[in-house]
Design a protein around this motif. Structure first.
Motif, PDB file in Angstrom:
ATOM      1  N   ILE A  19       0.427   7.973  -6.828  1.00  0.00           N
ATOM      2  CA  ILE A  19      -0.440   7.400  -5.795  1.00  0.00           C
ATOM      3  C   ILE A  19      -1.907   7.692  -6.087  1.00  0.00           C
ATOM      4  O   ILE A  19      -2.770   6.831  -5.898  1.00  0.00           O
ATOM      5  CB  ILE A  19      -0.035   7.921  -4.397  1.00  0.00           C
ATOM      6  N   VAL A  20      -2.194   8.900  -6.567  1.00  0.00           N
ATOM      7  CA  VAL A  20      -3.594   9.254  -6.824  1.00  0.00           C
ATOM      8  C   VAL A  20      -4.030   8.965  -8.261  1.00  0.00           C
ATOM      9  O   VAL A  20      -5.184   9.175  -8.614  1.00  0.00           O
ATOM     10  CB  VAL A  20      -3.869  10.737  -6.473  1.00  0.00           C
ATOM     11  N   GLY A  25      10.342   0.711   2.072  1.00  0.00           N
ATOM     12  CA  GLY A  25       9.947   0.399   0.703  1.00  0.00           C
ATOM     13  C   GLY A  25       8.558   0.856   0.317  1.00  0.00           C
ATOM     14  O   GLY A  25       8.027   0.456  -0.722  1.00  0.00           O
ATOM     15  N   VAL A  26       7.955   1.708   1.142  1.00  0.00           N
ATOM     16  CA  VAL A  26       6.609   2.222   0.868  1.00  0.00           C
ATOM     17  C   VAL A  26       6.714   3.504   0.044  1.00  0.00           C
ATOM     18  O   VAL A  26       7.532   4.370   0.341  1.00  0.00           O
ATOM     19  CB  VAL A  26       5.862   2.513   2.189  1.00  0.00           C
ATOM     20  N   LYS A  27       5.889   3.621  -0.990  1.00  0.00           N
ATOM     21  CA  LYS A  27       5.835   4.868  -1.758  1.00  0.00           C
ATOM     22  C   LYS A  27       5.106   5.915  -0.933  1.00  0.00           C
ATOM     23  O   LYS A  27       3.995   5.680  -0.455  1.00  0.00           O
ATOM     24  CB  LYS A  27       5.134   4.662  -3.097  1.00  0.00           C
ATOM     25  N   LYS A  66       0.829  -1.195   0.000  1.00  0.00           N
ATOM     26  CA  LYS A  66       0.000   0.000   0.000  1.00  0.00           C
ATOM     27  C   LYS A  66       0.871   1.255   0.000  1.00  0.00           C
ATOM     28  O   LYS A  66       2.011   1.242   0.466  1.00  0.00           O
ATOM     29  CB  LYS A  66      -0.933   0.029   1.223  1.00  0.00           C
ATOM     30  N   ASP A  67       0.318   2.331  -0.551  1.00  0.00           N
ATOM     31  CA  ASP A  67       0.996   3.621  -0.578  1.00  0.00           C
ATOM     32  C   ASP A  67       0.508   4.475   0.584  1.00  0.00           C
ATOM     33  O   ASP A  67      -0.581   4.253   1.126  1.00  0.00           O
ATOM     34  CB  ASP A  67       0.714   4.343  -1.892  1.00  0.00           C
ATOM     35  N   ALA A  68       1.308   5.479   0.946  1.00  0.00           N
ATOM     36  CA  ALA A  68       0.966   6.328   2.085  1.00  0.00           C
ATOM     37  C   ALA A  68       1.030   7.802   1.705  1.00  0.00           C
ATOM     38  O   ALA A  68       1.997   8.251   1.084  1.00  0.00           O
ATOM     39  CB  ALA A  68       1.912   6.062   3.246  1.00  0.00           C
ATOM     40  N   ILE A  69      -0.002   8.531   2.081  1.00  0.00           N
ATOM     41  CA  ILE A  69      -0.032   9.988   1.940  1.00  0.00           C
ATOM     42  C   ILE A  69       0.046  10.546   3.357  1.00  0.00           C
ATOM     43  O   ILE A  69      -0.927  10.478   4.110  1.00  0.00           O
ATOM     44  CB  ILE A  69      -1.311  10.449   1.213  1.00  0.00           C
TER      45      ILE A  69
END
Length: 388
Positions: free
Chosen positions: A340-341, A295-297, A264-267
């Motif tokens: 991500i979006v 390693g998370v975007k 999963k990606d994180a904002i």
């Protein structure tokens, strides 16, 4: 046509180009390189000694929905009377003439992903828009771009005050599951009776909006600060096989390995603020760096108006101070945010074919608080130019 010459170009997808040029035609980037000749009639900007970047991308905010300097009259971010409002569309509440748009593009933020707040379990549809214009219809990059959902304290607080569900995290999760289950059934019935309209389900505006999520056309955009709420968001997304982004992700550094394991990606953010509620007790600018190392975007958000949108590069700089690599911080407010979006086909990097959204600075905006914007270009048009 517009030609930017002799700049230090950070494309965000390749090497930095010293003394580089960018040619923009019909609002799109036509050529990137060195020694590009100006076509006849082309406007030229000399960016010698300047830093040239793609316009910054804010991946999660409420721009134009919580208007600046006024109260209820300009508060259009939450419909507080129903915990499930997927039919709401951000574009119907955005005021593009609010001063915050001008402040955003003058600071280099050219794209904002904006939408409903976090009062409801399902809040409504976000839109990706440019930060310059008078009519939102002309500013849209993608709409809808995501479906807002919320976990944790906010829905509990709002509906506890109304003495209705949800008042617990269990109820928040149950209401979201019920909504996703109903949306699945709605799609199945539409498909089953597509050849016999007389038996098809009656149009349901809420469920119609949710079909975009179920078909993976847009992700759930999950407001989740605390570690357990982040994991609940992931759990439910897996149960229903839908896409999801983890927005805020305040305690992401505590479960970075799990987030990476789930791909999963994180904002991350807003972090340049106080710990205004219990679920923010572990708020730290270390979060983006820890997630990146796992390693998370990562993208960085102001959650404007929580932090004014023009301070997005300052937030990236504070993350660098707390351990995030400098180039990764720049990616977190450009290409990472766009990817991500799901709007990286248009914005987030300087590449041929993408929108001509370029910002020229007289220094490094995430390192030098005194750095000034020399010019902001959106869709190939100079929308701001420093008088100095």
């Amino acid at each position: 046509m517009l030609l930017i010459k002799n700049g230090k170009i950070f494309t965000m997808v390749g090497d930095v180009i010293d003394k580089g040029d960018i040619l923009i035609e019909d609002g799109k980037i036509k050529e990137v390189g060195k020694g590009i000749e100006a076509p006849n009639g082309c406007e030229v900007i000399d960016a010698d000694g300047k830093m040239v970047m793609p316009g910054f991308v804010e991946a999660h905010c409420h721009l134009g929905l919580f208007e600046d300097g006024i109260g209820f009259e300009g508060d259009d971010g939450n419909e507080y009377v129903d915990p499930v409002t997927p039919q709401l569309r951000a574009i119907d509440g955005i005021n593009p003439m609010d001063i915050t748009f001008k402040e955003a593009h003058e600071s280099g933020v050219t794209t904002a992903v904006t939408g409903p707040g976090s009062a409801n379990v399902v809040g409504g549809q976000f839109a990706a828009i440019k930060t310059y214009g008078n009519r939102v219809d002309d500013m849209i990059i993608k709409e809808p771009v995501a479906m807002k959902i919320a976990f944790g304290e906010n829905p509990k607080r709002v509906y506890n005050n109304q003495k209705k569900s949800p008042v617990t995290r269990m109820a928040t999760a149950a209401i979201l599951r019920e909504t996703l289950f109903k949306a699945n059934n709605y799609i199945k019935k539409l498909e089953k009776y597509k050849d016999d309209p007389s038996k098809a389900p009656e149009f349901d505006m809420k469920m119609d909006a949710m079909t975009k999520v179920m078909k993976k056309e847009i992700p759930l955009k999950a407001h989740a600060h605390r570690a357990d709420d982040i994991l609940t968001a992931i759990r439910i997304a897996k149960e229903f096989d839908v896409n999801i982004t983890l927005d805020h992700c305040t305690e992401g550094h505590l479960i970075a390995d799990y987030i990476k394991e789930e791909n999963k990606d994180a904002i991350v953010g807003p972090t340049l603020s106080d710990r205004s509620k219990f679920e923010l007790k572990n708020l730290t600018f270390k979060t983006p760096g820890v997630l990146h190392k796992a390693g998370v975007k990562v993208a960085i958000t102001t959650d404007s108006p929580v932090i004014p949108l023009q301070y997005l590069p300052i937030c990236a700089g504070m993350a660098v101070k707390s351990g995030l690599e400098e180039m990764e911080a720049l990616r977190a407010i450009t290409i990472n945010a766009a990817e991500i979006v799901g709007i990286d086909d248009r914005v987030g990097s300087i590449e041929v074919g993408k929108d001509g959204d370029i910002v020229i600075f007289d220094g490094n905006p995430i390192k030098d608080i005194g750095c000034k914007t020399v010019a902001t270009i959106i869709d190939g048009k100079i929308v701001y130019k420093s008088k100095e």
